[in-house]
Design an enzyme around this catalytic site. Structure first.
Site, mmCIF file in Angstrom:
data_model
loop_
_atom_site.group_PDB
_atom_site.id
_atom_site.type_symbol
_atom_site.label_atom_id
_atom_site.label_comp_id
_atom_site.label_asym_id
_atom_site.label_seq_id
_atom_site.Cartn_x
_atom_site.Cartn_y
_atom_site.Cartn_z
ATOM 1 N N HIS A 29 66.245 -25.974 21.552
ATOM 2 C CA HIS A 29 66.711 -25.326 22.782
ATOM 3 C C HIS A 29 65.961 -24.017 23.034
ATOM 4 O O HIS A 29 66.498 -23.077 23.612
ATOM 5 C CB HIS A 29 68.228 -25.103 22.751
ATOM 6 C CG HIS A 29 68.976 -26.406 22.753
ATOM 7 N ND1 HIS A 29 69.295 -27.072 23.908
ATOM 8 C CD2 HIS A 29 69.382 -27.194 21.729
ATOM 9 C CE1 HIS A 29 69.902 -28.211 23.594
ATOM 10 N NE2 HIS A 29 69.960 -28.310 22.274
ATOM 11 N N ASP A 31 62.546 -24.420 24.138
ATOM 12 C CA ASP A 31 61.425 -24.721 25.051
ATOM 13 C C ASP A 31 61.717 -24.328 26.493
ATOM 14 O O ASP A 31 60.838 -23.814 27.187
ATOM 15 C CB ASP A 31 60.934 -26.179 24.928
ATOM 16 C CG ASP A 31 61.952 -27.250 25.281
ATOM 17 O OD1 ASP A 31 63.141 -26.923 25.474
ATOM 18 O OD2 ASP A 31 61.542 -28.426 25.374
ATOM 19 N N ASP A 167 59.024 -32.453 24.514
ATOM 20 C CA ASP A 167 58.976 -33.881 24.181
ATOM 21 C C ASP A 167 57.742 -34.581 24.750
ATOM 22 O O ASP A 167 57.054 -35.291 24.010
ATOM 23 C CB ASP A 167 60.267 -34.574 24.623
ATOM 24 C CG ASP A 167 61.491 -33.975 23.942
ATOM 25 O OD1 ASP A 167 61.307 -33.186 22.989
ATOM 26 O OD2 ASP A 167 62.607 -34.275 24.364
ATOM 27 N N TYR A 216 73.924 -30.503 28.106
ATOM 28 C CA TYR A 216 72.583 -29.912 28.028
ATOM 29 C C TYR A 216 72.356 -28.983 29.233
ATOM 30 O O TYR A 216 71.859 -27.865 29.103
ATOM 31 C CB TYR A 216 71.547 -31.041 28.011
ATOM 32 C CG TYR A 216 70.118 -30.595 27.812
ATOM 33 C CD1 TYR A 216 69.544 -30.568 26.549
ATOM 34 C CD2 TYR A 216 69.330 -30.223 28.899
ATOM 35 C CE1 TYR A 216 68.221 -30.174 26.367
ATOM 36 C CE2 TYR A 216 68.014 -29.839 28.730
ATOM 37 C CZ TYR A 216 67.462 -29.814 27.468
ATOM 38 O OH TYR A 216 66.160 -29.426 27.296
HETATM 39 C C1 GLA Z 1 65.706 -32.328 24.405
HETATM 40 C C2 GLA Z 1 64.782 -31.859 25.505
HETATM 41 C C3 GLA Z 1 63.769 -30.850 24.993
HETATM 42 C C4 GLA Z 1 64.444 -29.733 24.202
HETATM 43 C C5 GLA Z 1 65.404 -30.312 23.178
HETATM 44 C C6 GLA Z 1 66.197 -29.249 22.465
HETATM 45 O O1 GLA Z 1 64.989 -33.064 23.471
HETATM 46 O O2 GLA Z 1 64.102 -32.954 26.061
HETATM 47 O O3 GLA Z 1 63.029 -30.337 26.074
HETATM 48 O O4 GLA Z 1 65.073 -28.827 25.052
HETATM 49 O O5 GLA Z 1 66.316 -31.215 23.769
HETATM 50 O O6 GLA Z 1 65.350 -28.501 21.658
#
Ligand code: GLA
Length: 366
Positions: A29, A31, A167, A216
């Site tokens: 969390h 990025d 990701d 989220y």
């Molecule tokens: C998901 C999102 C990423 C990141 C993670 C938490 O995977 O796709 O962009 O925010 O959660 O680190």
């Protein structure tokens, strides 16, 4: 029996491409706050087979989600959000068009080994796999970083999941056994090989999440609110020295900021620990990251905490933590070299007995 591309569409594919899922070693969390992340590719991949069509029709089949050979269809230029897996394909064609690329229709068969909702980036591996296949089939001029940024746009602008850039960057440029240290504000990255003496383990808890859903989104909004109250454009700009000020924010904002700021520091410390092969320090950082996610960021669930707790009791494990977006998903552990497979199956077995869930060991792959 799963139909082949030839059986579905009457001709072989012109292009075959692949993109891996990822495990984030640390930096959760951070990025979407402009911070640091440290993902690595996993062996499980999404595979895409594609053949161009002379018209504007897209016909798509997913081995994982299509029932009884059902092919889904849409017309280029008429993409509409429908909340099925076809949204990823429609999102890809729409963002490519918005970026000025020209496509014709195509036929598509997708299959993935990355479990959905497992915190291992099944959707980014699909986005990147699709973009790679289309880049090759239509000779689209774009490099791997541009491709990753388009993958993020698919999620944010079309699918409606307000995710960060980690990701798709991992699916596009990371490899196995080498962590990708990424500064998401500067979009600068370095490759950090895992030292010998370390076996990474990834266990999927069997509890699935969905990032297009609320939690989220709420965390992201809390970070934006906290940044505005503290007078910074992104939480990345805050140092640990500024935490006392942040901790005075109304709850839960102070704790959210504390997670992001300390997690960024932990990523930097982890990179150092990996480079100097300081495995006990690495383990301590993993557990600290998990506690921060559990208590300050509140993204863990009891099943994930159970897995981390079982890792703590295991003498062969240096450290363990929730990986990915949270609210379910997977745990990443670092174990003594040579013990990965036995440790993983021992912990997965105990977890299954205690939780009633069906865990799967993704790394090491057996
Ligand atoms: C998901 C999102 C990423 C990141 C993670 C938490 O995977 O796709 O962009 O925010 O959660 O680190």
């Amino acid at each position: 029996m799963t139909p082949s591309f030839q059986e579905l569409f009457g001709a072989p594919p012109e292009v075959v491409s692949h993109a891996p899922g990822r495990v984030n070693l640390i930096g959760e969390h951070t990025d979407y706050n402009g911070g640091f992340v440290l993902p690595m590719a996993i062996p499980q991949q999404t595979h895409v087979e594609l053949r161009r069509r002379p018209d504007r029709r897209v016909r798509a089949f997913s081995v994982n989600t299509s029932k009884e050979g059902k092919v889904l269809e849409f017309e280029l230029g008429r993409e509409t959000v429908g909340r099925t897996w076809l949204d990823y394909v429609q999102g890809v064609t729409q963002v490519l068009r918005d970026a000025g690329h020209t496509l014709s229709g195509f036929e598509l068969r997708v299959s993935s080994e990355v479990p959905l909702g497992s915190g291992l980036s099944s959707s980014a591996s699909l986005d990147v796999g699709l973009l790679r296949a289309l880049r090759e089939a239509f000779s689209l001029p774009m490099d791997d970083v541009q491709l990753a940024l388009l993958g993020q746009k698919v999620e944010v602008d079309f699918v409606g999941a307000p995710v960060g850039v980690m990701d798709p960057m991992a699916a596009s440029i990371a490899s196995q056994g080498v962590a990708l240290f990424l500064d998401t504000r500067e979009m600068r990255f370095e490759r950090v090989p895992l030292p010998p003496g370390l076996d990474p383990i990834v266990i999927n808890s069997g509890v699935a999440h969905n990032h297009a859903a609320g939690d989220y989104r709420v965390r992201r909004a809390e970070c934006e609110k906290a940044a505005a109250l503290l007078g910074v454009s992104q939480l990345r700009e805050l140092s640990e020295a500024e935490l006392p000020r942040a901790e005075k924010l109304p709850e839960p904002l102070g704790r959210r900021v504390r997670h992001v700021v300390t997690e960024n520091a932990r990523v930097l410390a982890t990179v150092k620990a990996l480079r100097s092969a300081d495995l006990p320090t690495l383990g301590t950082l993993f557990y600290a990251s998990h506690e921060s996610q559990r208590l300050d960021y509140e993204v863990s669930v009891p099943e994930i905490d159970l897995l981390v707790g079982l890792a703590r009791e295991d003498a062969d494990v240096y450290g363990a933590r929730l990986t990915g977006g949270g609210f379910g998903g997977s745990v990443v552990m670092m174990a003594r070299a040579g013990t990965g497979a036995t440790v993983a199956s021992r912990i997965a077995q105990r977890y299954a007995q205690r939780s009633g869930q069906r865990p799967t060991v993704l790394v090491p792959q057996t």
